[in-house]
Structure formats: structure tokens, C-alpha cells
Design an enzyme around this catalytic site. Structure first.
Site, PDB file in Angstrom:
ATOM      1  CE  LYS A 156      47.219  21.273   1.907  1.00  0.00           C
ATOM      2  NZ  LYS A 156      47.086  22.127   3.094  1.00  0.00           N
ATOM      3  CB  ILE A 170      36.978  27.999  -4.462  1.00  0.00           C
ATOM      4  CG1 ILE A 170      38.030  29.018  -4.884  1.00  0.00           C
ATOM      5  CG2 ILE A 170      36.066  27.647  -5.616  1.00  0.00           C
ATOM      6  CD1 ILE A 170      38.994  28.473  -5.926  1.00  0.00           C
ATOM      7  CE  LYS A 209      45.138  22.507  -1.193  1.00  0.00           C
ATOM      8  NZ  LYS A 209      45.900  23.706  -1.611  1.00  0.00           N
TER       9      LYS A 209
END
EC number: 1.1.1.3
Lengths: 433, 433
Positions: free
Chosen positions: B105, B136, B205
Site C-alpha cells: 500500500k 476483500i 489505503k
């Protein structure tokens, strides 16, 4: 950005109008995302005389050949619904070398194989994200995002009409007929609600989900299906008291005994993420051996959410057209797994009975359960209904065959007046027993 | 099926080992899905002497050139973490014509643009699903499944460590230090927990999510960031009493005043789908003008969930290799939207104060709020803390600049001993005011 990709639209009802609307409103976002401009150039309608708001240069027709024979049309969106003539039209479009995007769960569930074969032969795409879960991305997550997993379970609330009805029954203590009427007034339920309330709509979606999740074609005839028509306010109240919510569940499991695929009402623990899915919302809970538990939540129907899913597929195909390549993910049913017959599935069960209000009856009933190999986890006896006592039992996890045998034995007991309802209880251990 | 696609793996820590594990365990599922067999052929490690279980024919090396110069390696998985040398290695791999998949990230948030440019130049893929939300699926849904929408809001719980801590504080009445220790013992929090508890991990994020959702590059410096270190059991108890749960939220909104991107603790109504996301789970709530509200839920971290996302990207790339085409979806930041400075954002606020326990003080405080244009929605005064009275106020929706002014005015009031905390309240109307 001068490229134009022409689209033929079959059907201009609620969802078709939604597709036109969303494409128009979001065109400035969609064009750079695609690298070309999407234009609906021809629309197939049943009634040429009906007044409608059409997009820019679109021409309506009542002859499918006008679309099939137009070499400029690269994508056909099918939104007619039902099997005929949607199935034939899609097949012809694929054979004519056109990419097809559909929201048609009936055709995908029953004739998906033919569609994929035709798409492969013509080297075009066949896409159906909107056929399950309305606007919720679920087909792409299953085929693409979770594809490194061995998927073991897909459990979902995939029918908004019945979820709306069960929510109302649960939150407003209304009965089945009242909530059906409310759902019809809101436009959530059709005048003939059979496909929704008998679980058939959910069964089609389940066949599609299970086929993708388990790489094995799951025919509609393999989906054991029960609807919600027998659910009463009493069942909902008892469930609540015991810490459960009643939902119409789509259940697909891949276990040692084979694929177990079914649609039925179930008591769901209130702590389960699906228990909080209210009204017309849908959600699909997916378990994989790497990802663990995931859930996808959103509006499972409606004009704009469904249009969102249809257009996602259209954009996907259009990106393929821009790049000049197709068919990255074909049919994924490369296995032929066996099925677990419903009698061999296991579950915990909720059983509500009316019995004679006499000493010793509870013992006789517990014995009848025990005699057929069903052990009880909880029993409530609190209410009198006329001259009868009402008993609610929750069993331990047991094979379906045994609960059916227990029903037969109970029905023969003189003290048992009526078995009011038997509902599965969804728990974590349903394919263990 | 005789094709073999070779992979170079950079880093063999927790997630790297997870990728090896999942690929090995699910190879029989993955091979037919890809149409080729994936093989990790070289692994870059720091310490060549450390004992490890390596997959089949993999060779370890501590020299990146062994991977960069191996023409058979088509995909590089980067799992080193941090900026250096991950950034340089990925850039070199892309320049060498290798597809790159990463969970990093930091690099994606700060140097995503360079990576995309290099990938485009070499006509290879650059993928980063695992960089946000662990297992996810969220990057693919945003770039692909919801791409027909104008997205207006992405709100999420994207840091599992702090969500675990806040859940414990809320459910066990524990204080910050206790739950931090528990999180460290469970391996959820690092020895130096700064990046998690100060919101920096979530900010990275958020920069990634907002950039994709709004087609506009959102630099890390544009993300207003507050951590959870100031949250006390008192705040959590008052929030609960008022019907809220405190969560560390990632908020991205695209409104009339520009893009509003921030990470901070917030009071979330208990009825909000995100309020029910407990422990180390993550969930991301996305609003679009067609799809309405959707949510994606699952494990936001951990060895196997992260490996699931990494391998989904690897399979996506491998399918491209099999088909011989790349770069279907490139960088989508084709706009340059303006940003809404934090002072101009609007929210409702929770304010907890200690004041002199005397008649008239509550009036003086209400007046101070009113004087700065802040109107109050609810006030609780119930507890004494030593000689002070504790007051909790919830404001109506107001501009951040005004609440800051109110804080200054309140601080100057002789009756105000201390402003203990000011926390935003997440509601449906936060960019209206």
C-alpha cells in the site's frame, strides 16, 4: 476517443429504461473508462406505438433481425426476461458474432452451457452479472477475485421480495397475507407472486452461484426448493425468542457428501452477518479456504442497481473490443461433482407442534424424537392454543432423513394434534453430522 | 494444459509463505481456471541461511538480478513491504517486461503513477488488490464491477488492528493501553504500533481507494489523518448511550466542494452496516449513483486472506498471459479534481467537556457554541469527575472551521476546565452544510 461502440438493446421495460438512463447520465465517466463511446443504436420493443423517451439516435424496431443483421452492433443487451424468445435471440446474437450481456437468470440457469459454447465458437463474450444479486457484484468476485480459493460455501439472501416480506413480518408482527399485499403495493412483488414466494427465483440464482463456485454445472432440478408461504408470525416470534431471524436462504455447500444446494426458509442466528440484511436488500456470504468469510451486500433488484450491473458487463466487453481480445474467462464448469441428496443433508431443525395439554405428553414426544435418532437441544412450552399446548423444539444437528422419519412417528402419536412447521436452523456445522 | 507460467516472489515472510501455501493447496483448482500451471521458480530472501519450506523447484536468492534477468519469469509478486527497495525492484521488473502483483500500500499510495506508467510502456499488468482490505475484493469491484457509476462515497473500516482494539474497548470496557497490549499479544499490532493507531496505514489505503473511486490522483498528503490514541472508555460509553459505535473510519467523498478524504475516529449510528463490523474484520461501504449502497466485508489482513487477493491478481495476469493480451484496465486517474480542505468539510460533532459544577455554566457553554454558529442537537450532563461536571454535546451538522472556533472560545471560558475530546459523528448529511 473518437471510437463509437454500438449496442442493440432487447427490451425496454424497467431495467432497459434504467440502462438508457444510467448510460446517458454517466456517459462522461464511462467514455474515458472504456476508451470509446457507448451508444445504444437499436432497441427491440414489443409495441412500436408506445410512447417512450429514447436515447439520442436510437431506432426502435419490433424485428430482431434488424439488430442481428446490423454489422455495426457489437454488443447485444438482453433484458426481455423469461426463456422464450430471449434464449433464441441470445443464441442467434452470439452466433452472429455479437457479444451478449444479460440479466436473465432463467436462461443462464437452464441454458448457460449453450450460451457459453456459442460465445466460445464465435470468440465473443457472454456476461450475466445482473442475473444474481441485482447491483451487487458477485459473479465477477466469484469468477475472478476469489478464484484462488477452494470455495466451500455460498449462503445468501438473493430474493428481495421475500426478504422485504419477512422483514415486515418480523418487525411489524404482520402476517403473510398483509405483507404480501404491502409488497405488491410497493411494486416489490408481482400480481402472481409464485416465483418469488415459492423460492423459484432464488433457486435459479442459486443454480448459477453454485455452478460458478464449485466448477460444476448445477441444474435447476438439483436445487431443493421450499418457499416462505408456510411461515407464520408465531414461527417468527419463537425464532426471535430463541435468538434467531427467519430468512429465505440460498445455500450452496461443497462437502464430503457432494454438492448440497437448496433454497428454503431458515432460522439464522442474530449474530450472523446475513441476519442484519433487511427489507429489499440482498447479501451473499462466501467462504473460501484462503479468504475465510467474505460478504457482498447491496440492492438485489430495482431499475438502477440492475442497470449498474448490466452496464458493468457492457463496459467490460467494450474494453475487450477496444483492446481486440475476448473470452478471458470462459465457462468454468470443468468438473462433474456429485450431489448430496436432500435426505442426506444435515441441519438442526425447529419443530413447532400442537399437542394434547396433558401430563406425560412432553415425555412421549421427546421419546418419539429419540426413537428416530433425533436429539433435542431446546424445548419451549408456554402457550395454549385452544385446548392444545404449543411446543417448540430445536434439534441437534441431524440428517434430514431422520427428521422426516420423526415427523411420521410424531404424526401417528394420539397426543399430537398437528405438526405446524418444520424449519431448518442454519448453523456452522450443517454438513458435519 | 502443459503450459507453465513462472513466477518470481520477492519476500518470504508471512504473506509470502501464505502465497506459497495457498498456491500449493489449491493448484488443482487454479490450473484449469488459468489454463496453465503457475509455478514459483525463484524467491528473493534477505537471509539465505534461514530454514524454510520451499515449493517444489523454487530456488532462493538474495540478488534481485537473478529474478529480473530470468527471461522465463513472467510475473513478479512483491511482498517486501515498505518503500525501499520494493519501489525500485517493482519499477525494474516492470521495465524488464514482467507483470507485477503487489500488496504494498505504501508504494501504490505514493508511487502508483510511476508504476502504471512503466507497466503501460512495457505493455504488462500492474495489480494491487491486496493493498487494501486484505482478502476483500475491493479494487476490482471499484475498477470493474461498479464502473458504470458516478461514485460519491467510499466509507470503510480498513485497519484491522484498530478495529480489533475499538471492539475490545467497546465490548469489554477495557482502556486503550490494555487493548493495545492484547492486540500486540495476538500479533494484530506491531511492537511499534504507530502506523496503525495513528491512522497512517488507513490513510494510505484511503488514498488508493479515493484515487480509484474519483478518477483523480489523491496523494497521501491530501488525506486528513487522526488516529485512535485519544479515544477513552468514557467516550465509548457515552457513544453507546447515544446509539453510536466508535470506529476508525476511512472517509472519501466527492461533493460540490471537491474531494473530501480523511481518516479519523467517528461515532457511527448503530444501525449503519459498518457499525456491526467487529474485531479484525474490515468492510468497505461504497455509494454510487446507479447501484445505491453496496458493502464488501471480510478479513482485512492475515496470511491466507491476503494471499487470496495476491493470487487473484496473479491468476488475472496469468489468464492475460495465456490469451496474450495485457493492460485491459490501466490507470484510471484521468481527472484532476480539486480537494475540499478539512476546515470546509462538515459534520456533526461529539464534544466532551469538564466544567465547573455551578449554576449557569451549561448556559454559558451553550452560548459559546451559539456565538460561533454551532447549534446543539443533544446535551448530556450526568456525571461528576472530581469537582467538575462532565458535559457531552452532540452538535448539528456544521463546518469544521466553526467547531474549531468554538473550541477556542470554550477554552477561554473560565468555567471550562478541559475539552476532553472532539469526535466527528458520521451521518448521512455530512457534505450538506
Amino acid at each position: 476517443m473518437s471510437n463509437i461502440i454500438k449496442i442493440g438493446l432487447l427490451g425496454c421495460g424497467t431495467v432497459g429504461t434504467g440502462v438508457i438512463k444510467v448510460l446517458e447520465e454517466n456517459l462522461d465517466e464511462i467514455t474515458p473508462r472504456v476508451g470509446a463511446q457507448l451508444t445504444i443504436s437499436r432497441i427491440l420493443v414489443r409495441d412500436m406505438k408506445k410512447k417512450r423517451q429514447l436515447p439520442g439516435n436510437a431506432v426502435i424496431t419490433d424485428n430482431i433481425d434488424d439488430i442481428l443483421n446490423d454489422p455495426e452492433i457489437k454488443i447485444v443487451i438482453e433484458l426481455l426476461g423469461g426463456i422464450h424468445p430471449a434464449r433464441e435471440y441470445m443464441l442467434k446474437a452470439l452466433q452472429a458474432g455479437k457479444n451478449v450481456v444479460t440479466a436473465n437468470k432463467d436462461v443462464v440457469a437452464q441454458f448457460g452451457k449453450d450460451m457459453f459454447a456459442a460465445a466460445e465458437k464465435s470468440n465473443v463474450d457472454f456476461m450475466f452479472e445482473a442475473s444474481v444479486g441485482g447491483g451487487i457484484p458477485i459473479i465477477t468476485p466469484l469468477k475472478q477475485c476469489l478464484t484462488a480459493n477452494k470455495l466451500t460455501e455460498v449462503i445468501g439472501i438473493v430474493n428481495g421480495t421475500t426478504n422485504y416480506m419477512l422483514t415486515k413480518m418480523s418487525e411489524e408482527n404482520a402476517n403473510y397475507d398483509e405483507v404480501l399485499k404491502a409488497a405488491q403495493e410497493k411494486g416489490y412483488a408481482e400480481a402472481d407472486p409464485t416465483a418469488d414466494v415459492e423460492g423459484l427465483d432464488a433457486a435459479r440464482k442459486t443454480a448459477i452461484l453454485a455452478s460458478i463456485a464449485f466448477n460444476s454445472r448445477v441444474g435447476l432440478d438439483k436445487v431443493y426448493t421450499e418457499g416462505i408461504t408456510k411461515i407464520t408470525p408465531e414461527d417468527i416470534a419463537y425464532a426471535k425468542e430463541l435468538g434467531y431471524t427467519i430468512k429465505l436462504l440460498s445455500v450452496s455447500r461443497d462437502g464430503e457428501k457432494g454438492i448440497d444446494v437448496r433454497v428454503h426458509p431458515a432460522l439464522l442466528p442474530q449474530s450472523h452477518p446475513l441476519a442484519a440484511v433487511r427489507n429489499e436488500f440482498n447479501a451473499i456470504f462466501v467462504k473460501g479456504n484462503a479468504v475465510g468469510e467474505t460478504m457482498f451486500y447491496g440492492r438485489g433488484a430495482g431499475q438502477l442497481p440492475t442497470a449498474s450491473a448490466v452496464l458493468a458487463d457492457v463496459i467490460d466487453v467494450a474494453r475487450d473490443i477496444v483492446k481486440g481480445h475476448f473470452g478471458k474467462i470462459r465457462c468454468t464448469c470443468y468438473e462433474h461433482k456429485t450431489f448430496c441428496p436432500i435426505e442426506k443433508t444435515t441441519s438442526s431443525y425447529y419443530v413447532r407442534l400442537l399437542v394434547d395439554d396433558q401430563p406425560g405428553v412432553l415425555g412421549a414426544i421427546a421419546m418419539a424424537f429419540g426413537q428416530t435418532g433425533v436429539s433435542l437441544n431446546a424445548v419451549i412450552q408456554k402457550r395454549k392454543v385452544k385446548n392444545n399446548a404449543e411446543i417448540v423444539a430445536i434439534t441437534h444437528v441431524v440428517q434430514e432423513a431422520k427428521i422426516r422419519k420423526a415427523e411420521q412417528v410424531l404424526n401417528k402419536l394420539p397426543a399430537v394434534d398437528k405438526i405446524c412447521n418444520v424449519i431448518r436452523v442454519e448453523g456452522p456445522t450443517c454438513q458435519e453430522g
